[in-house]
Design a protein around this motif. Structure first.
Motif, PDB file in Angstrom:
ATOM      1  N   GLN A  57      -6.727  -4.013   0.210  1.00  0.00           N
ATOM      2  CA  GLN A  57      -6.338  -3.704  -1.071  1.00  0.00           C
ATOM      3  C   GLN A  57      -5.971  -2.349  -1.552  1.00  0.00           C
ATOM      4  OE1 GLN A  57      -5.106  -6.339  -3.258  1.00  0.00           O
ATOM      5  NE2 GLN A  57      -4.111  -4.579  -4.457  1.00  0.00           N
ATOM      6  N   GLU A  58      -6.752  -1.418  -1.092  1.00  0.00           N
ATOM      7  CA  GLU A  58      -6.745  -0.208  -1.357  1.00  0.00           C
ATOM      8  C   GLU A  58      -5.370   0.452  -0.843  1.00  0.00           C
ATOM      9  OE1 GLU A  58     -11.268  -0.859  -0.690  1.00  0.00           O
ATOM     10  OE2 GLU A  58      -9.235  -1.455   0.252  1.00  0.00           O
ATOM     11  N   TRP A  59      -5.092  -0.016   0.385  1.00  0.00           N
ATOM     12  CA  TRP A  59      -3.416   0.452   0.856  1.00  0.00           C
ATOM     13  C   TRP A  59      -2.495  -0.149  -0.034  1.00  0.00           C
ATOM     14  CZ3 TRP A  59      -3.095  -0.818   6.782  1.00  0.00           C
ATOM     15  CH2 TRP A  59      -4.003  -0.177   7.339  1.00  0.00           C
ATOM     16  N   LEU A  60      -2.609  -1.224  -0.382  1.00  0.00           N
ATOM     17  CA  LEU A  60      -1.677  -1.901  -1.530  1.00  0.00           C
ATOM     18  C   LEU A  60      -1.535  -1.152  -2.714  1.00  0.00           C
ATOM     19  CD1 LEU A  60      -2.037  -5.532  -0.749  1.00  0.00           C
ATOM     20  CD2 LEU A  60      -0.515  -4.224   0.098  1.00  0.00           C
ATOM     21  N   ASP A  61      -2.687  -0.813  -3.279  1.00  0.00           N
ATOM     22  CA  ASP A  61      -2.765   0.091  -4.431  1.00  0.00           C
ATOM     23  C   ASP A  61      -2.068   1.265  -4.376  1.00  0.00           C
ATOM     24  OD1 ASP A  61      -4.275  -2.290  -5.548  1.00  0.00           O
ATOM     25  OD2 ASP A  61      -6.044  -1.191  -5.378  1.00  0.00           O
ATOM     26  N   LEU A  62      -2.494   2.104  -3.265  1.00  0.00           N
ATOM     27  CA  LEU A  62      -1.699   3.449  -3.036  1.00  0.00           C
ATOM     28  C   LEU A  62      -0.455   3.110  -2.947  1.00  0.00           C
ATOM     29  CD1 LEU A  62      -2.200   6.304  -2.314  1.00  0.00           C
ATOM     30  CD2 LEU A  62      -2.002   5.609   0.233  1.00  0.00           C
ATOM     31  N   GLU A  64       1.587   1.123  -4.194  1.00  0.00           N
ATOM     32  CA  GLU A  64       2.034   0.969  -5.690  1.00  0.00           C
ATOM     33  C   GLU A  64       2.186   2.202  -6.574  1.00  0.00           C
ATOM     34  OE1 GLU A  64       0.095  -2.322  -7.683  1.00  0.00           O
ATOM     35  OE2 GLU A  64       0.599  -3.606  -5.893  1.00  0.00           O
ATOM     36  N   GLN A  65       1.121   2.961  -6.291  1.00  0.00           N
ATOM     37  CA  GLN A  65       1.039   4.185  -7.216  1.00  0.00           C
ATOM     38  C   GLN A  65       2.061   5.318  -6.669  1.00  0.00           C
ATOM     39  OE1 GLN A  65      -3.437   4.723  -6.140  1.00  0.00           O
ATOM     40  NE2 GLN A  65      -3.538   5.318  -8.453  1.00  0.00           N
ATOM     41  N   ILE A  66       2.459   5.294  -5.425  1.00  0.00           N
ATOM     42  CA  ILE A  66       3.230   6.231  -4.900  1.00  0.00           C
ATOM     43  C   ILE A  66       4.724   5.745  -5.413  1.00  0.00           C
ATOM     44  CG2 ILE A  66       4.532   7.091  -2.844  1.00  0.00           C
ATOM     45  CD1 ILE A  66       1.797   6.697  -1.473  1.00  0.00           C
ATOM     46  N   GLY A  94       0.956   5.237   3.261  1.00  0.00           N
ATOM     47  CA  GLY A  94       2.279   5.330   2.348  1.00  0.00           C
ATOM     48  C   GLY A  94       3.584   5.316   3.047  1.00  0.00           C
ATOM     49  N   SER A  95       3.625   5.677   4.379  1.00  0.00           N
ATOM     50  CA  SER A  95       4.694   5.545   5.148  1.00  0.00           C
ATOM     51  C   SER A  95       5.076   4.254   5.574  1.00  0.00           C
ATOM     52  CB  SER A  95       4.926   6.580   6.095  1.00  0.00           C
ATOM     53  OG  SER A  95       3.981   6.218   7.143  1.00  0.00           O
ATOM     54  N   ARG A  96       3.946   3.355   5.629  1.00  0.00           N
ATOM     55  CA  ARG A  96       4.219   2.057   6.219  1.00  0.00           C
ATOM     56  C   ARG A  96       4.011   0.920   5.296  1.00  0.00           C
ATOM     57  NH1 ARG A  96       3.247   2.452  11.902  1.00  0.00           N
ATOM     58  NH2 ARG A  96       3.405   4.673  12.280  1.00  0.00           N
ATOM     59  N   ASN A 101       8.877   2.923   3.456  1.00  0.00           N
ATOM     60  CA  ASN A 101       7.950   4.169   3.231  1.00  0.00           C
ATOM     61  C   ASN A 101       8.090   4.482   1.552  1.00  0.00           C
ATOM     62  OD1 ASN A 101       7.544   6.957   3.208  1.00  0.00           O
ATOM     63  ND2 ASN A 101       9.509   7.542   4.034  1.00  0.00           N
ATOM     64  N   SER A 102       7.016   4.319   0.992  1.00  0.00           N
ATOM     65  CA  SER A 102       6.680   4.507  -0.171  1.00  0.00           C
ATOM     66  C   SER A 102       7.121   5.869  -0.594  1.00  0.00           C
ATOM     67  CB  SER A 102       5.340   4.103  -0.811  1.00  0.00           C
ATOM     68  OG  SER A 102       5.036   2.946  -0.444  1.00  0.00           O
ATOM     69  N   TRP A 103       6.935   7.020   0.261  1.00  0.00           N
ATOM     70  CA  TRP A 103       7.152   8.317  -0.332  1.00  0.00           C
ATOM     71  C   TRP A 103       8.881   8.512  -0.407  1.00  0.00           C
ATOM     72  CZ3 TRP A 103       2.689  10.433  -1.199  1.00  0.00           C
ATOM     73  CH2 TRP A 103       1.374   9.941  -0.411  1.00  0.00           C
ATOM     74  N   ASN A 104       9.574   7.726   0.315  1.00  0.00           N
ATOM     75  CA  ASN A 104      10.771   7.949   0.314  1.00  0.00           C
ATOM     76  C   ASN A 104      11.735   8.690  -0.539  1.00  0.00           C
ATOM     77  OD1 ASN A 104      13.435   8.115   2.140  1.00  0.00           O
ATOM     78  ND2 ASN A 104      13.989   6.208   1.048  1.00  0.00           N
ATOM     79  N   GLY A 105      12.039   9.903  -0.806  1.00  0.00           N
ATOM     80  CA  GLY A 105      13.154  10.415  -1.669  1.00  0.00           C
ATOM     81  C   GLY A 105      12.466  11.002  -2.813  1.00  0.00           C
ATOM     82  N   LYS A 106      11.087  10.884  -2.979  1.00  0.00           N
ATOM     83  CA  LYS A 106      10.219  11.640  -4.173  1.00  0.00           C
ATOM     84  C   LYS A 106      10.178  12.886  -3.975  1.00  0.00           C
ATOM     85  CE  LYS A 106       8.369   7.150  -5.167  1.00  0.00           C
ATOM     86  NZ  LYS A 106       9.033   6.806  -6.354  1.00  0.00           N
TER      87      LYS A 106
END
Length: 188
Positions: A57-62, A64-66, A94-96, A101-106
């Motif tokens: 769940q910690e991964w999913l939460d991270l 979502e925050q990103i 965050g990249s998986r 990739n949750s970081w993409n373009g930010k």
């Protein structure tokens, strides 16, 4: 005026971390166009691709925050000429999963804070290398390297050096413009 949500990542997990103290100063000095929130990375389980079928769940939460953030601000000490493991772990999570990739373009920015004279230069640039790969357009100027951090704060954690405070204010104003410019490009 539009307000942009900024996720703040502090690589040092130490309770009295100079990076955390600097993050709090940056949050206070930020222009009104930025709303900054600290993202906790201390308790993230280590990345292991075998867990992707049923991620913690910690991964999913991270992730979502990103994804909810319009921009990213990273503060890092230097450990062995690189970033701390906790920060690298957050980047990996965050990249998986692959292709998501949750970081993409930010739009991002990096501040390195160190008790040494080299000011975390190696960690700053090592982090920038990783950010290139996860497609975080990272502000090039002004660069932010804070050395001799122990001399910059009083016992209560207040920044006491006026020239450093003014530099950090200028840095945050530039970052606010960086975020706004990149946000417009993302929606164009």
């Amino acid at each position: 005026m539009e307000t942009y949500r900024i996720a703040v990542f502090v690589g040092s997990l130490r309770k009295e971390s100079y990076n955390l103290k600097t993050a709090k100063v940056l949050m206070a000095l930020a222009p009104d166009s930025l709303s900054l929130d600290l993202v906790r990375i201390a308790d993230l389980p280590m990345f292991n691709e075998d867990l992707e079928d049923n991620p913690p769940q910690e991964w999913l939460d991270l992730r979502e925050q990103i994804q909810a953030a319009d921009g990213l601000l990273f503060l890092t000490p230097e450990y062995n000429r690189s970033v701390p493991g906790a920060l690298k772990n957050a980047l990996d999570i965050g990249s998986r999963p692959y292709g998501k990739n949750s970081w993409n373009g930010k739009p991002g920015a990096v501040v390195s804070v160190s008790i040494g004279n080299i000011s975390g230069f190696g960690a700053n640039h090592h982090l920038r290398q990783s950010l290139v790969f996860v497609n975080v357009p990272t502000m090039a100027q002004p660069e932010a390297y804070l050395g001799d951090a122990a001399a910059l704060f009083d016992e209560a954690g207040n920044l006491t050096n006026d020239s450093t405070k003014e530099f950090l204010r200028t840095f945050m104003e530039a970052y606010g413009k960086w975020v706004a410019t990149n946000a417009k490009q993302r929606t164009a």
